[in-house]
Design a protein around this motif. Sequence first.
Motif, PDB file in Angstrom:
ATOM      1  N   GLY A 155      46.294  43.067  36.437  1.00  0.00           N
ATOM      2  CA  GLY A 155      46.640  42.494  37.725  1.00  0.00           C
ATOM      3  C   GLY A 155      47.049  41.044  37.597  1.00  0.00           C
ATOM      4  O   GLY A 155      47.246  40.521  36.499  1.00  0.00           O
ATOM      5  N   ARG A 156      47.156  40.411  38.763  1.00  0.00           N
ATOM      6  CA  ARG A 156      47.473  38.972  38.816  1.00  0.00           C
ATOM      7  C   ARG A 156      46.204  38.179  38.601  1.00  0.00           C
ATOM      8  O   ARG A 156      45.174  38.502  39.169  1.00  0.00           O
ATOM      9  N   TYR A 157      46.312  37.118  37.831  1.00  0.00           N
ATOM     10  CA  TYR A 157      45.137  36.289  37.586  1.00  0.00           C
ATOM     11  C   TYR A 157      45.450  34.800  37.680  1.00  0.00           C
ATOM     12  O   TYR A 157      45.021  33.989  36.867  1.00  0.00           O
ATOM     13  N   ASP A 158      46.141  34.428  38.745  1.00  0.00           N
ATOM     14  CA  ASP A 158      46.451  33.017  38.994  1.00  0.00           C
ATOM     15  C   ASP A 158      45.177  32.178  39.112  1.00  0.00           C
ATOM     16  O   ASP A 158      45.155  31.013  38.697  1.00  0.00           O
ATOM     17  N   ASN A 159      44.103  32.769  39.680  1.00  0.00           N
ATOM     18  CA  ASN A 159      42.852  32.028  39.849  1.00  0.00           C
ATOM     19  C   ASN A 159      42.281  31.559  38.519  1.00  0.00           C
ATOM     20  O   ASN A 159      41.702  30.483  38.427  1.00  0.00           O
ATOM     21  N   MET A 193      41.254  26.859  34.762  1.00  0.00           N
ATOM     22  CA  MET A 193      41.528  26.224  33.477  1.00  0.00           C
ATOM     23  C   MET A 193      42.342  24.942  33.650  1.00  0.00           C
ATOM     24  O   MET A 193      42.809  24.358  32.684  1.00  0.00           O
ATOM     25  N   GLY A 194      42.536  24.532  34.913  1.00  0.00           N
ATOM     26  CA  GLY A 194      43.258  23.301  35.186  1.00  0.00           C
ATOM     27  C   GLY A 194      44.766  23.433  35.103  1.00  0.00           C
ATOM     28  O   GLY A 194      45.481  22.434  35.018  1.00  0.00           O
ATOM     29  N   LYS A 195      45.264  24.641  35.141  1.00  0.00           N
ATOM     30  CA  LYS A 195      46.698  24.896  35.061  1.00  0.00           C
ATOM     31  C   LYS A 195      47.190  25.430  36.395  1.00  0.00           C
ATOM     32  O   LYS A 195      46.453  26.038  37.149  1.00  0.00           O
ATOM     33  N   SER A 196      48.445  25.200  36.688  1.00  0.00           N
ATOM     34  CA  SER A 196      49.019  25.814  37.875  1.00  0.00           C
ATOM     35  C   SER A 196      50.106  26.775  37.424  1.00  0.00           C
ATOM     36  O   SER A 196      50.784  26.540  36.430  1.00  0.00           O
ATOM     37  N   GLY A 197      50.221  27.850  38.136  1.00  0.00           N
ATOM     38  CA  GLY A 197      51.227  28.837  37.784  1.00  0.00           C
ATOM     39  C   GLY A 197      50.816  30.213  38.244  1.00  0.00           C
ATOM     40  O   GLY A 197      49.780  30.394  38.882  1.00  0.00           O
ATOM     41  N   GLU A 198      51.642  31.149  37.909  1.00  0.00           N
ATOM     42  CA  GLU A 198      51.386  32.534  38.262  1.00  0.00           C
ATOM     43  C   GLU A 198      51.294  33.335  36.973  1.00  0.00           C
ATOM     44  O   GLU A 198      52.013  33.058  36.013  1.00  0.00           O
ATOM     45  N   VAL A 233      39.407  47.312  42.744  1.00  0.00           N
ATOM     46  CA  VAL A 233      39.070  45.956  43.148  1.00  0.00           C
ATOM     47  C   VAL A 233      38.976  45.007  41.962  1.00  0.00           C
ATOM     48  O   VAL A 233      39.129  43.810  42.112  1.00  0.00           O
ATOM     49  N   ASN A 234      38.701  45.533  40.765  1.00  0.00           N
ATOM     50  CA  ASN A 234      38.542  44.694  39.576  1.00  0.00           C
ATOM     51  C   ASN A 234      37.653  43.497  39.893  1.00  0.00           C
ATOM     52  O   ASN A 234      36.868  43.513  40.831  1.00  0.00           O
ATOM     53  N   ASP A 235      37.737  42.430  39.185  1.00  0.00           N
ATOM     54  CA  ASP A 235      36.896  41.251  39.379  1.00  0.00           C
ATOM     55  C   ASP A 235      37.640  40.245  40.243  1.00  0.00           C
ATOM     56  O   ASP A 235      38.604  39.631  39.804  1.00  0.00           O
ATOM     57  N   MET A 236      37.177  40.060  41.500  1.00  0.00           N
ATOM     58  CA  MET A 236      37.906  39.186  42.425  1.00  0.00           C
ATOM     59  C   MET A 236      37.778  37.707  42.075  1.00  0.00           C
ATOM     60  O   MET A 236      38.512  36.891  42.605  1.00  0.00           O
ATOM     61  N   ASP A 237      36.848  37.347  41.181  1.00  0.00           N
ATOM     62  CA  ASP A 237      36.804  35.974  40.695  1.00  0.00           C
ATOM     63  C   ASP A 237      37.920  35.730  39.687  1.00  0.00           C
ATOM     64  O   ASP A 237      38.354  34.614  39.482  1.00  0.00           O
ATOM     65  N   TYR A 238      38.347  36.776  39.048  1.00  0.00           N
ATOM     66  CA  TYR A 238      39.367  36.704  38.006  1.00  0.00           C
ATOM     67  C   TYR A 238      40.747  37.012  38.570  1.00  0.00           C
ATOM     68  O   TYR A 238      41.700  36.312  38.317  1.00  0.00           O
TER      69      TYR A 238
END
Length: 171
Positions: free
Chosen positions: A148-152, A157-162, A122-127
């Motif tokens: 994992g993926r950390y788009d959040n 940080m005010g950025k958009s992307g994957e 599950v890692n950190d779901m906020d991250y």
Amino acid sequence: ARSLERISERYMLDLSDVNVLSGVLAEEPIGDADCARLLHAVGEKNRHSLETLCNELALSPLTKQRLLALVSACGPLEQTLDEVKSLDLPQSSQDALAGLRRMSELLKVYGIQNVNLDFSVVNDMDYYNGLVFRGFVEGIPTGVLSGGRYDNLLCRMGKSGEAIGFAVYLD
């Protein structure tokens, strides 16, 4: 998987998609603290604690059933995907499982083996959002790779992307 293979031919990569669990939990009126408690029990594969928490939080019988089934589902990626296919999961969870199915097909194309589906990753779901993974090698009792993926994080940080990344722990 290739990084783990460089460390040892006897490796295992466990992966999951946090959207499977978050889809199940989204149907319940619980706060972040209670969600974290549930995910902690899932991360430990502690069915007893998970069941106790579900009862304490008055989660629906369906949510309880789903969580207990997911925490028990663990094994080779394709086989475990087949096992959980029959679970009555919310659409967002089904979408995440479809993504894992596509990943399974790509891993076959690239000859990647030793991959398990394990919803306790599950890692950190906020991250993290989406795909998460943890890697193990024979002879070391803890994970040596995590990511994992950390788009959040980018959004915060005010950025958009994957984004996706991982770390190998050499200590």
